[in-house]
Write an enzyme that holds these catalytic residues in place. Structure first.
Site, PDB file in Angstrom:
ATOM      1  N   ASP A  70     -40.838 -43.935 -13.968  1.00 37.79           N
ATOM      2  CA  ASP A  70     -40.832 -42.817 -14.905  1.00 37.79           C
ATOM      3  C   ASP A  70     -40.141 -43.255 -16.186  1.00 37.79           C
ATOM      4  O   ASP A  70     -39.033 -43.808 -16.147  1.00 37.79           O
ATOM      5  CB  ASP A  70     -40.104 -41.614 -14.308  1.00 37.79           C
ATOM      6  N   HIS A 121     -46.720 -37.766 -17.576  1.00 38.40           N
ATOM      7  CA  HIS A 121     -45.454 -37.127 -17.202  1.00 38.40           C
ATOM      8  C   HIS A 121     -45.174 -35.943 -18.135  1.00 38.40           C
ATOM      9  O   HIS A 121     -44.042 -35.479 -18.196  1.00 38.40           O
ATOM     10  CB  HIS A 121     -44.332 -38.160 -17.259  1.00 38.40           C
ATOM     11  N   HIS A 125     -41.878 -32.744 -21.297  1.00 36.03           N
ATOM     12  CA  HIS A 125     -41.099 -32.709 -20.050  1.00 36.03           C
ATOM     13  C   HIS A 125     -40.648 -31.293 -19.685  1.00 36.03           C
ATOM     14  O   HIS A 125     -39.483 -31.072 -19.319  1.00 36.03           O
ATOM     15  CB  HIS A 125     -39.879 -33.635 -20.172  1.00 36.03           C
ATOM     16  N   HIS A 219     -36.706 -45.671 -12.255  1.00 41.29           N
ATOM     17  CA  HIS A 219     -36.606 -45.367 -13.683  1.00 41.29           C
ATOM     18  C   HIS A 219     -36.294 -46.653 -14.442  1.00 41.29           C
ATOM     19  O   HIS A 219     -35.433 -47.432 -14.022  1.00 41.29           O
ATOM     20  CB  HIS A 219     -35.512 -44.327 -13.947  1.00 41.29           C
TER      21      HIS A 219
END
Length: 262
Positions: A70, A121, A125, A219
């Protein structure tokens, strides 16, 4: 000082709610970790995922691993991660946000050029569970257009919901919009840049949870992840694991010989 303040603000915006169990009108993705190298059970979520063709693992029983990252903002480690993936010929999926695409177009371009999948994604957000379908659609399409502008990947088909928040409605909407939800079966607290614990911590966390068919969430802001990745890949290959892309998983799932995953 300004750079530090900006990094803190972005960090809070993107990663502050990852450990939420119940959030807004949705659920926060979660499961009970195990150390017996089996796919973790997800309780009531499993029926929802089955219904809407979402994934959190590969249930074929084969020793496959799917690396996913991510990307909300850049800490300087993504290039190192890409270097390792290229050296080891390992595919990955990078779930990016609008902030990341806008600030790091060359890295997004490189991801696509080196054969990795770019996943959606969202642009800002947000929590999809408190949005209308039109608002969710705009978030996804805006991000897709941003990626297409800077890379050779013109369509995005995999979606990781911001903060892992979802409900039956958002799963259905994503299907209607042509997206496949992708959650994960392995993760750990790796996103806090001020609490990195060294490469061995990341290595041990993943090795303790590893299992055939794992979808691993990492991440790229984590220095621990960047430093441990080469060692992880080397050891897992020695143990007989193969690294596959999400395209491999979805294609295999559609084969008539058997059912793999959901």
């Amino acid at each position: 000082m300004r750079k530090i303040i900006v990094s803190i603000i972005v960090f809070l915006a993107f990663f502050g709610s990852y450990m939420t169990i119940e959030a807004s009108s949705g659920f926060g993705w979660g499961y009970k970790k195990n150390s017996d190298h089996q796919i973790p059970e997800v309780g009531k979520y499993q029926e929802m995922l089955e219904k809407f063709g979402a994934y959190y693992a590969d249930f074929s029983g084969e020793k496959n691993i799917y690396l996913t990252f991510d990307n909300g903002y850049e800490q300087g480690y993504t290039a190192d991660i890409l270097n390792v993936l290229k050296k080891e010929d390992v595919p990955a999926t990078f779930f990016v946000t609008g902030h990341y695409v806008k600030s790091e177009p060359e890295l997004v371009k490189r991801m696509a050029e080196e054969g990795h999948i770019i996943g959606n994604h969202s642009y800002h957000h947000p929590d999809f569970s408190v949005m209308t379908m039109d608002a969710m659609k705009e978030e996804l399409e805006t991000l897709e257009a941003a990626v297409a502008k800077v890379s050779n990947q013109k369509e995005l088909k995999y979606l990781r919901p911001p903060r892992g928040i979802f409900n039956e409605q958002t799963l259905k909407w994503s299907n209607d919009l042509g997206y496949i939800h992708v959650f994960w079966s392995i993760a750990f607290a790796d996103w806090n840049v001020d609490k990195q614990k060294g490469w061995k911590y990341a290595y041990d966390q993943i090795m303790a949870q590893i299992h055939p068919g794992a979808i691993v969430l990492l991440h790229t802001v984590s220095s621990d992840n960047a430093e441990s990745l080469q060692k992880l890949i080397t050891e897992l290959k020695k143990q007989g694991y193969s690294f596959k892309s999400l395209d491999d998983l979805v294609l295999k799932d559609k084969l008539p010989e058997g059912i793999y995953g959901f």
